[in-house]
Design a protein around this motif. Structure first.
Motif, PDB file in Angstrom:
ATOM      1  N   THR A 138       0.834  -1.210   0.000  1.00  0.00           N
ATOM      2  CA  THR A 138       0.000   0.000   0.000  1.00  0.00           C
ATOM      3  C   THR A 138       0.867   1.258   0.000  1.00  0.00           C
ATOM      4  OG1 THR A 138      -0.272  -0.172   2.413  1.00  0.00           O
ATOM      5  CG2 THR A 138      -2.029  -1.093   1.029  1.00  0.00           C
ATOM      6  N   ALA A 165      -5.047  -3.515  -1.274  1.00  0.00           N
ATOM      7  CA  ALA A 165      -5.636  -2.253  -1.727  1.00  0.00           C
ATOM      8  C   ALA A 165      -7.127  -2.211  -1.425  1.00  0.00           C
ATOM      9  CB  ALA A 165      -5.380  -2.070  -3.222  1.00  0.00           C
ATOM     10  N   ALA A 168      -7.562  -1.588   2.266  1.00  0.00           N
ATOM     11  CA  ALA A 168      -7.218  -0.214   2.623  1.00  0.00           C
ATOM     12  C   ALA A 168      -8.298   0.764   2.164  1.00  0.00           C
ATOM     13  CB  ALA A 168      -5.873   0.157   2.005  1.00  0.00           C
TER      14      ALA A 168
END
Length: 217
Positions: A138, A165, A168
């Motif tokens: 990330t 991803a 997140a």
């Protein structure tokens, strides 16, 4: 300024097809993966891409180079980044999932239970915990987004990178079960603004449907 990110998993490899764990082992695309990469490239031919970035592992790089070739970018313009590699699994790498479970039952159980700080035994390479891997990839995505404010970039990486991803961008905890698919050569759209990823669209594989039709016909 907001960066638009197309985050893409590489095409299929022979090891994907038989559920053999790849990690950092550098496996190329198989024939199906090459077909997927070409279909992906055609689908993105009119996308306004300002940069194409890839993991340095060849399965991702081959996929990214196909996109570059159909997009007026010479293949050599694909930028490679080791931070976008798949998670390193140490001794697990190169093994079938079933063999990992049989040979390393306790370590396999911790992995499947989503112990995010568990580290598989070292092999040819030192393994990473899921937390370490998440932070690495990330951070890598964020760095590329920050280099291209207000632009659209394509990043070709790996299933684990895309999973990180997704987590997140949606606020999904690292230890919760994965309830979404990460498909080979699928297109996933994110934005990055003020240091944060946001998910706009997940799992576009319409460009791969013609491959299935071609096989049927």
């Amino acid at each position: 300024m907001t960066t638009s990110i197309l985050l893409i998993r590489h095409g299929e490899t022979a090891w994907n097809a038989v559920r053999r764990l790849q990690g950092h082992i550098d496996i190329p695309l198989n024939d199906e993966g090459q077909r997927q990469a070409e279909a992906l490239a055609r689908a993105l031919a009119d996308e306004p891409l300002h940069a194409i970035i890839s993991s340095d592992l060849q399965r991702a790089l081959q996929t990214a180079q196909a996109v570059a070739g159909h997009h007026g970018h010479p293949a050599r313009t694909v930028q490679q980044d080791v931070q976008l590699r798949e998670r390193c699994y140490g001794v697990f790498e190169g093994m079938l999932y079933a063999d990992i479970e049989r040979t390393y039952p306790a370590e396999f159980a911790a992995w499947q239970a989503r112990d995010i700080d568990a580290v598989p035994p070292a092999g040819a390479r030192v393994a990473e915990s899921f937390r370490q891997f998440h932070d690495r990839c990330t951070d890598g995505i964020a760095a590329w987004a920050e280099r291209h404010p207000g632009q659209t970039i394509a990043i070709v990486a790996h299933g684990g990178v895309l999973e990180c991803a997704y987590r997140a961008a949606t606020g999904m905890t690292l230890d919760s079960p994965r309830d979404f698919q990460v498909k080979n050569a699928g297109i996933n759209r994110f934005t990055f603004d003020n240091g944060k990823l946001a998910l706009k669209h997940w799992g576009d594989t319409a460009h791969l449907e013609q491959l299935v039709l071609d096989d049927i016909i």
